[in-house]
Design a protein around this motif. Structure first.
Motif, PDB file in Angstrom:
ATOM      1  N   ARG A  74       0.845  -1.195   0.000  1.00  0.00           N
ATOM      2  CA  ARG A  74       0.000   0.000   0.000  1.00  0.00           C
ATOM      3  C   ARG A  74       0.882   1.249   0.000  1.00  0.00           C
ATOM      4  N   ASP A  75       0.479   2.249  -0.787  1.00  0.00           N
ATOM      5  CA  ASP A  75       1.274   3.465  -0.929  1.00  0.00           C
ATOM      6  C   ASP A  75       1.522   4.142   0.411  1.00  0.00           C
ATOM      7  N   SER A  76       0.487   4.279   1.235  1.00  0.00           N
ATOM      8  CA  SER A  76       0.667   4.967   2.514  1.00  0.00           C
ATOM      9  C   SER A  76       1.660   4.222   3.398  1.00  0.00           C
ATOM     10  N   VAL A  77       1.628   2.911   3.361  1.00  0.00           N
ATOM     11  CA  VAL A  77       2.554   2.122   4.174  1.00  0.00           C
ATOM     12  C   VAL A  77       3.978   2.283   3.639  1.00  0.00           C
ATOM     13  N   GLN A  78       4.133   2.287   2.320  1.00  0.00           N
ATOM     14  CA  GLN A  78       5.477   2.433   1.756  1.00  0.00           C
ATOM     15  C   GLN A  78       6.078   3.803   2.043  1.00  0.00           C
ATOM     16  N   VAL A  79       5.254   4.825   2.137  1.00  0.00           N
ATOM     17  CA  VAL A  79       5.758   6.142   2.532  1.00  0.00           C
ATOM     18  C   VAL A  79       6.276   6.069   3.967  1.00  0.00           C
ATOM     19  N   VAL A  80       5.544   5.415   4.852  1.00  0.00           N
ATOM     20  CA  VAL A  80       5.992   5.284   6.244  1.00  0.00           C
ATOM     21  C   VAL A  80       7.225   4.394   6.324  1.00  0.00           C
ATOM     22  N   GLY A 113      -1.528  13.051   3.671  1.00  0.00           N
ATOM     23  CA  GLY A 113      -2.475  12.015   3.264  1.00  0.00           C
ATOM     24  C   GLY A 113      -1.935  10.616   3.512  1.00  0.00           C
ATOM     25  N   SER A 114      -0.655  10.425   3.269  1.00  0.00           N
ATOM     26  CA  SER A 114      -0.043   9.108   3.505  1.00  0.00           C
ATOM     27  C   SER A 114      -0.038   8.746   4.976  1.00  0.00           C
ATOM     28  N   LEU A 115       0.270   9.713   5.832  1.00  0.00           N
ATOM     29  CA  LEU A 115       0.264   9.439   7.271  1.00  0.00           C
ATOM     30  C   LEU A 115      -1.145   9.143   7.769  1.00  0.00           C
ATOM     31  N   SER A 116      -2.113   9.868   7.248  1.00  0.00           N
ATOM     32  CA  SER A 116      -3.509   9.605   7.613  1.00  0.00           C
ATOM     33  C   SER A 116      -3.924   8.221   7.130  1.00  0.00           C
ATOM     34  N   PHE A 118      -1.981   5.707   6.583  1.00  0.00           N
ATOM     35  CA  PHE A 118      -1.263   4.715   7.380  1.00  0.00           C
ATOM     36  C   PHE A 118      -2.020   4.415   8.671  1.00  0.00           C
ATOM     37  N   SER A 119      -2.551   5.448   9.309  1.00  0.00           N
ATOM     38  CA  SER A 119      -3.332   5.234  10.534  1.00  0.00           C
ATOM     39  C   SER A 119      -4.537   4.340  10.264  1.00  0.00           C
ATOM     40  N   ARG A 120      -5.220   4.571   9.155  1.00  0.00           N
ATOM     41  CA  ARG A 120      -6.384   3.743   8.806  1.00  0.00           C
ATOM     42  C   ARG A 120      -5.970   2.303   8.519  1.00  0.00           C
ATOM     43  N   VAL A 121      -4.851   2.121   7.817  1.00  0.00           N
ATOM     44  CA  VAL A 121      -4.361   0.772   7.510  1.00  0.00           C
ATOM     45  C   VAL A 121      -4.011   0.040   8.803  1.00  0.00           C
ATOM     46  N   LEU A 122      -3.368   0.721   9.734  1.00  0.00           N
ATOM     47  CA  LEU A 122      -3.003   0.074  11.004  1.00  0.00           C
ATOM     48  C   LEU A 122      -4.222  -0.465  11.723  1.00  0.00           C
ATOM     49  N   LYS A 123      -5.265   0.348  11.797  1.00  0.00           N
ATOM     50  CA  LYS A 123      -6.477  -0.092  12.496  1.00  0.00           C
ATOM     51  C   LYS A 123      -7.176  -1.226  11.757  1.00  0.00           C
ATOM     52  N   ALA A 124      -7.279  -1.110  10.437  1.00  0.00           N
ATOM     53  CA  ALA A 124      -8.052  -2.074   9.659  1.00  0.00           C
ATOM     54  C   ALA A 124      -7.324  -3.392   9.415  1.00  0.00           C
TER      55      ALA A 124
END
Length: 168
Positions: A74-80, A113-116, A118-124
């Motif tokens: 996932r893009d947001s995870v790869q940014v983190v 947006g990526s950090l936001s 990432f938070s959603r991915v962590l929870k889900a």
């Protein structure tokens, strides 16, 4: 006006305050544990160390958990993942949001947006509320911003991150 999901409410927020609202929500959602029970014969709840609780929860990211992040496409995870690569090289050293934007070659909005995300991915998908890194809001030297977020990892997370990277 009707709402499709009554569990969420749309609240207008000035654009410059959106990161602070995200940080507030993330902090509040991390404080969902029930208050400590009163000690036997005591008069009220025992005091808790929320900072210590946050430290424990962030440090509980095991090497295999971090490897899962590395392999998550996932893009947001790869940014983190890229952020953790930067932070793990200097555990405990705070790196500004602006420095991360420059190092990653992203604009500020995309990073937010990526950090936001990432938070959603962590929870889900990871059933977690705490990132494996910390942030602080500090007065900004940039005259366009009153404050800036700074990010860092603990020595424990840095060691585990580097191990996860080495094990590929």
């Amino acid at each position: 006006m009707t709402q499709e999901n009554p569990a969420y409410v749309s609240v207008p927020v000035p654009a410059h305050l959106v990161p602070a609202v995200y940080a507030f929500i993330a902090e509040r959602s991390g404080a969902t544990a029930a208050p400590a029970a009163a000690p036997a014969g005591g008069t009220g709840p025992t005091s808790r160390d929320p900072q210590g609780e946050h430290q424990r929860r962030r440090d509980e990211w095991a090497v295999e958990d971090l490897r899962a992040l590395i392999s998550d496409r996932r893009d947001s995870v790869q940014v983190v993942v890229a952020i953790l690569d930067i932070l793990a090289e200097q555990p405990g050293v705070k790196v500004s949001y602006g420095a991360l934007v420059a190092a990653l070659g992203l604009d500020r909005t995309r990073l937010r947006g990526s950090l936001s995300g990432f938070s959603r991915v962590l929870k889900a998908h990871y059933e977690r509320e705490f990132w494996p890194m910390w942030w602080s809001e500090i007065a900004s030297e940039d005259e366009d911003r009153a404050t800036e977020y700074w990010y860092y990892v603990s020595e424990t997370v840095a060691k585990r991150w580097l191990q996860a990277r080495a094990e590929g």
